[in-house]
Design an enzyme around this catalytic site. Structure first.
Site, mmCIF file in Angstrom:
data_model
loop_
_atom_site.group_PDB
_atom_site.id
_atom_site.type_symbol
_atom_site.label_atom_id
_atom_site.label_comp_id
_atom_site.label_asym_id
_atom_site.label_seq_id
_atom_site.Cartn_x
_atom_site.Cartn_y
_atom_site.Cartn_z
ATOM 1 N N LYS A 1 0.836 -1.198 0.000
ATOM 2 C CA LYS A 1 0.000 0.000 0.000
ATOM 3 C C LYS A 1 0.874 1.253 0.000
ATOM 4 O O LYS A 1 2.097 1.180 0.169
ATOM 5 C CB LYS A 1 -0.911 -0.012 1.228
ATOM 6 C CG LYS A 1 -0.150 0.023 2.554
ATOM 7 C CD LYS A 1 -1.087 -0.040 3.737
ATOM 8 C CE LYS A 1 -0.294 -0.005 5.042
ATOM 9 N NZ LYS A 1 -1.157 0.013 6.230
ATOM 10 N N ARG B 1 -9.575 0.663 15.550
ATOM 11 C CA ARG B 1 -9.446 1.498 14.350
ATOM 12 C C ARG B 1 -10.479 1.025 13.329
ATOM 13 O O ARG B 1 -11.402 1.748 13.010
ATOM 14 C CB ARG B 1 -8.013 1.409 13.802
ATOM 15 C CG ARG B 1 -7.664 2.452 12.777
ATOM 16 C CD ARG B 1 -6.198 2.395 12.406
ATOM 17 N NE ARG B 1 -5.811 1.124 11.803
ATOM 18 C CZ ARG B 1 -4.588 0.849 11.340
ATOM 19 N NH1 ARG B 1 -3.632 1.766 11.449
ATOM 20 N NH2 ARG B 1 -4.307 -0.323 10.804
ATOM 21 N N MET C 1 14.933 23.799 2.543
ATOM 22 C CA MET C 1 14.100 23.138 1.550
ATOM 23 C C MET C 1 14.912 22.349 0.527
ATOM 24 O O MET C 1 14.542 21.227 0.145
ATOM 25 C CB MET C 1 13.218 24.162 0.827
ATOM 26 C CG MET C 1 12.263 23.527 -0.178
ATOM 27 S SD MET C 1 11.221 24.736 -0.993
ATOM 28 C CE MET C 1 10.144 25.231 0.364
ATOM 29 N N TYR D 1 19.864 28.811 8.564
ATOM 30 C CA TYR D 1 18.817 29.690 9.063
ATOM 31 C C TYR D 1 18.877 29.815 10.582
ATOM 32 O O TYR D 1 19.055 28.836 11.298
ATOM 33 C CB TYR D 1 17.438 29.156 8.666
ATOM 34 C CG TYR D 1 17.077 29.391 7.223
ATOM 35 C CD1 TYR D 1 16.907 30.679 6.724
ATOM 36 C CD2 TYR D 1 16.886 28.320 6.358
ATOM 37 C CE1 TYR D 1 16.577 30.897 5.400
ATOM 38 C CE2 TYR D 1 16.549 28.518 5.031
ATOM 39 C CZ TYR D 1 16.381 29.809 4.557
ATOM 40 O OH TYR D 1 16.055 30.026 3.239
#
Length: 368
Positions: free
Chosen positions: A35, A130, A303, A255
């Site tokens: 999955k 669940r 990023m 940063y």
């Protein structure tokens, strides 16, 4: 030489890990869980390599249909079942097996009249809370499911282990105790064990085991390491050094300037960041491999880039490969540093990462 980050998928390692699962659950049938795009490894990339599994398992009908379109003709189990008539008819036409875990799914099978009967698994909630019918409700649900014309043969039984990753937690034994009366009552095939159950709880294997994470070369047990189970990493995530800077003692890096150079030193800039799927949450000191040697991350992950301490790395050069996790650097270690689990690392690789495939077994077949 490409400077785009790469996720290298080793299908030979995947086959090896399937063999480990088979050996750990000898005599049981294996339902390989693929999955979520095969845990980020690529649904169509891995399905052929897992052809020797007795069945494949996906979460959603759409994933099962994609496998059929890719030429997978074996048994496919949809772990969440279906939710409307369109899905049910598509699943039936494609011969997908459905897990039934809710009364509305029973009602759907009763009224939708699919083109052909479907094989079903009844999901029993033994404590995960669940999906599934509570044990007392499962008796009524099984009777209702078994009498439907839309259901082929007698339904099988399934449950899911909540705490099997913790070998000191007795709740797995309690779940098995709750499940056993239904097993004895119906005498049909059962599926209980996930990867943690396969490796840590041999008494829960049932007739079908459902390896997931272990197939991809990570340990499902708390604090575990894949190598301890004989598992091999399937994904190696890597990038390259795109710059090397000589900084002075006291210079801030990244940063916020939260990390400062303790001395004059080389800092490497690696062309990968959270935009590619590397976790932003890793703290300074988290290792990468530069030319096969450990080097700690320093500063904050951004990023597109992260920075590493190159002291101790002999003659580093722009273009040198950097392993972020995989061969030589366990994904479990990086996940622990980031306060997460290997699943999120594998599933978090983004679309701008290049994938490559190593498949020596397939090439050998072609040569023959």
């Amino acid at each position: 030489m490409s400077f785009v980050p790469t996720a290298r998928i080793d299908l030979d390692a995947l086959r090896h890990n399937l063999g480990v699962a088979r050996a750990a659950a000898a005599g049981r049938r294996v339902m390989a869980v693929i999955k979520a795009n095969a845990y980020g490894h690529g649904l169509q990339r891995v399905c052929g390599a897992l052809a020797s599994a007795d069945a494949l398992a996906v979460a959603r009908v759409g994933e099962g249909l994609a496998l059929r379109q890719a030429g997978c003709h074996g048994e496919i189990v949809v772990l969440e079942g279906c939710f409307d008539e369109q899905e049910l008819h598509a699943a039936a036409r494609s011969g997908l097996q459905l897990v039934v875990h809710h009364p509305e799914q029973l009602a759907l099978l009763r009224v939708a009249q699919p083109d052909r009967p479907v094989h079903c698994w009844l999901k029993v909630d033994t404590g995960m809370h669940r999906l599934g019918f509570a044990p007392e409700a499962a008796v009524r649900a099984y009777a209702a499911l078994a009498e439907l014309a839309a259901v082929a043969e007698r339904p099988r039984l399934m449950t899911h282990l909540a705490n099997a990753d913790d070998l000191d937690d007795p709740f797995t034994t309690e779940q098995l105790r709750r499940f056993q009366p239904l097993v004895a009552r119906y005498g049909v095939a059962t599926s209980v064990a996930n990867s943690a159950g396969i490796l840590g709880w041999p008494g829960c294997h049932g007739d079908w085991v459902r390896p997931g994470l272990m197939l991809y070369g990570a340990s499902p047990l708390l604090g575990g390491r894949a190598a301890a189970h004989g598992l091999l990493p399937v994904m190696t995530f890597s990038a390259r050094l795109i710059a090397i800077n000589r900084l002075r003692a006291g210079d801030p890096v990244g940063y916020g300037g939260s990390w400062h150079c303790p001395e004059d030193m080389p800092i490497g800039v690696v062309g990968v960041g959270y935009g590619d799927g590397y976790p932003r949450a890793v703290p300074p000191g988290t290792p990468v491999l530069v030319k096969g040697q450990r080097a700690p991350v320093v500063g904050r992950v951004s990023m597109d880039m992260l920075t590493v301490d190159l002291r101790g790395i002999g003659t580093p050069r722009v273009g040198d490969p950097v392993t972020l996790w995989g061969a030589g650097l366990p994904a479990e270690e990086i996940a622990a540093a980031a306060g997460t689990i290997p699943y999120t690392l594998f599933c978090g690789i983004t679309a701008r990462v290049d994938f490559s495939v190593n498949d020596r077994a397939s090439r050998a077949e072609v040569r023959r």
